[in-house]
Motif scaffolding. Sequence first.
Motif, PDB file in Angstrom:
ATOM      1  N   GLU A 120      -4.403   1.177  -1.629  1.00 56.29           N
ATOM      2  CA  GLU A 120      -3.765   0.177  -2.492  1.00 56.29           C
ATOM      3  C   GLU A 120      -3.764   0.718  -3.917  1.00 56.29           C
ATOM      4  OE1 GLU A 120      -2.079  -2.716  -1.720  1.00 56.29           O
ATOM      5  OE2 GLU A 120      -1.600  -2.418  -3.834  1.00 56.29           O
ATOM      6  N   ARG A 127     -11.496  -1.253  -7.460  1.00 50.90           N
ATOM      7  CA  ARG A 127     -11.930  -1.175  -6.068  1.00 50.90           C
ATOM      8  C   ARG A 127     -11.156  -0.077  -5.351  1.00 50.90           C
ATOM      9  NH1 ARG A 127     -11.322  -7.451  -4.300  1.00 50.90           N
ATOM     10  NH2 ARG A 127      -9.131  -6.995  -4.754  1.00 50.90           N
ATOM     11  N   MET A 157       0.841  -1.189   0.000  1.00 48.15           N
ATOM     12  CA  MET A 157       0.000   0.000   0.000  1.00 48.15           C
ATOM     13  C   MET A 157       0.884   1.250   0.000  1.00 48.15           C
ATOM     14  SD  MET A 157      -3.122  -1.112   2.513  1.00 48.15           S
ATOM     15  CE  MET A 157      -4.553  -0.575   1.589  1.00 48.15           C
ATOM     16  N   HIS A 200     -16.739  -2.823   2.967  1.00 48.36           N
ATOM     17  CA  HIS A 200     -16.097  -3.435   4.133  1.00 48.36           C
ATOM     18  C   HIS A 200     -15.581  -2.289   4.993  1.00 48.36           C
ATOM     19  CE1 HIS A 200     -13.674  -6.231   6.576  1.00 48.36           C
ATOM     20  NE2 HIS A 200     -12.835  -5.217   6.641  1.00 48.36           N
ATOM     21  N   GLN A 253     -13.291  -0.089   2.618  1.00 53.22           N
ATOM     22  CA  GLN A 253     -13.106  -0.659   1.289  1.00 53.22           C
ATOM     23  C   GLN A 253     -14.425  -0.671   0.535  1.00 53.22           C
ATOM     24  OE1 GLN A 253      -9.595  -3.792   2.620  1.00 53.22           O
ATOM     25  NE2 GLN A 253     -11.553  -4.630   2.031  1.00 53.22           N
ATOM     26  N   PHE A 294     -16.333  -8.741  -1.460  1.00 51.86           N
ATOM     27  CA  PHE A 294     -14.961  -9.031  -1.058  1.00 51.86           C
ATOM     28  C   PHE A 294     -14.851 -10.505  -0.685  1.00 51.86           C
ATOM     29  CE2 PHE A 294     -15.121  -4.465  -0.366  1.00 51.86           C
ATOM     30  CZ  PHE A 294     -13.958  -4.078  -0.998  1.00 51.86           C
ATOM     31  N   LEU A 300      -9.441   0.546  -1.802  1.00 52.67           N
ATOM     32  CA  LEU A 300      -9.011  -0.048  -0.535  1.00 52.67           C
ATOM     33  C   LEU A 300      -8.242   1.000   0.252  1.00 52.67           C
ATOM     34  CD1 LEU A 300      -7.540  -3.546  -1.620  1.00 52.67           C
ATOM     35  CD2 LEU A 300      -9.938  -2.856  -1.377  1.00 52.67           C
TER      36      LEU A 300
END
Lengths: 220, 114
Positions: B85, B91, B1, B24, B108, B114, B93
């Motif tokens: 990320e 996506r 990351m 998430h 997320q 996920f 993150l």
Amino acid sequence: MESTERKILVVLPHPDDECFGLSGTLSKHIREGGYVTYACLTLGEMGRNMGVPPFANRVTLPRIRKEELELSCRTIGIQDLRLLGFHDKTIEFEDKELLDGKILELLQTLRPSLVYTFYPGFSVHPDHDACGAAVIRAVERLPEADRPVVHCMAFSRDHEQYIGKPDVAVDVKPFLKQKIASIQAHRSQFQVPELQGNKKQPTKEVEERFGTERFWTYRF
Amino acid sequence: MQPIELGEIQRRIDSLKNQDLYLHLEMTTGAYAAHWDSTKHPAATFVTNAAVRYTHGSISGAGPYRVGLKTEHGWIYSEGLTHYEETETERLLLAGHDSQGKLVVALQLSGQPF
């Protein structure tokens, strides 16, 4: 050298639960001819440790931890790793019939003489306690004559006040190489300064800290 | 990351708005917090794969960062975010790591579970 324990079942909830408290003992069993099945309930996918510096993230962690677990098992010599597919942090909430049933099935098909798990109530992490409790319930469903011995790990504060001293102490100093490799396999989770580097012989400090593994025999 | 870049994250938040997404969201002190230090209060919470849709969202702060996403009936909020990320294109993150690199918070969003 022949071990009296030929078949051993280990039931723990997270990849890495084996390394500090049990890996030396398992290496010893295996050296003595034992066959170890390790049923790991989850992939530790909710872990907070992402490596130093971080190389994992929430999405990649389960795959990374699975690989770390496989490496740890190879270093110990574990012959049979089973991933039971439960979700980290949820063991205490799982359907008990499902959870206990999976463990009972392993007990009935493998017929181990010795089982390792966490001591329910004295193992700090809710998954540890719930895992140990499920193992105890599953063993209790076997006819008394068929029940394996259960050795439990415990490390909560003040646990000795309730369950006394451990009655089993295993000298794992001859297996520190495997044990240290098992700990180091979980590299996203642990960085143990005194285990860094490639020292040929473990130091006195490492022998003192990691050389004995202790268990409580569960009284049914 | 990678450490969060404000403009980049704002662009990603904008690109995901008004879509059916899976969220998430978590925050944790770690299960061992009180074991290591009895003055600590262990707390953790997570929601995984909650179906959400937001109409408006932004990131703010000077780092660690805050994100707020406005949904039809309420809000999604997270504070303490430090990293994203960069290799994820579809996506978003986001995570907050403490000084030891441990994950404290995660937010997320994804079009797929996920």
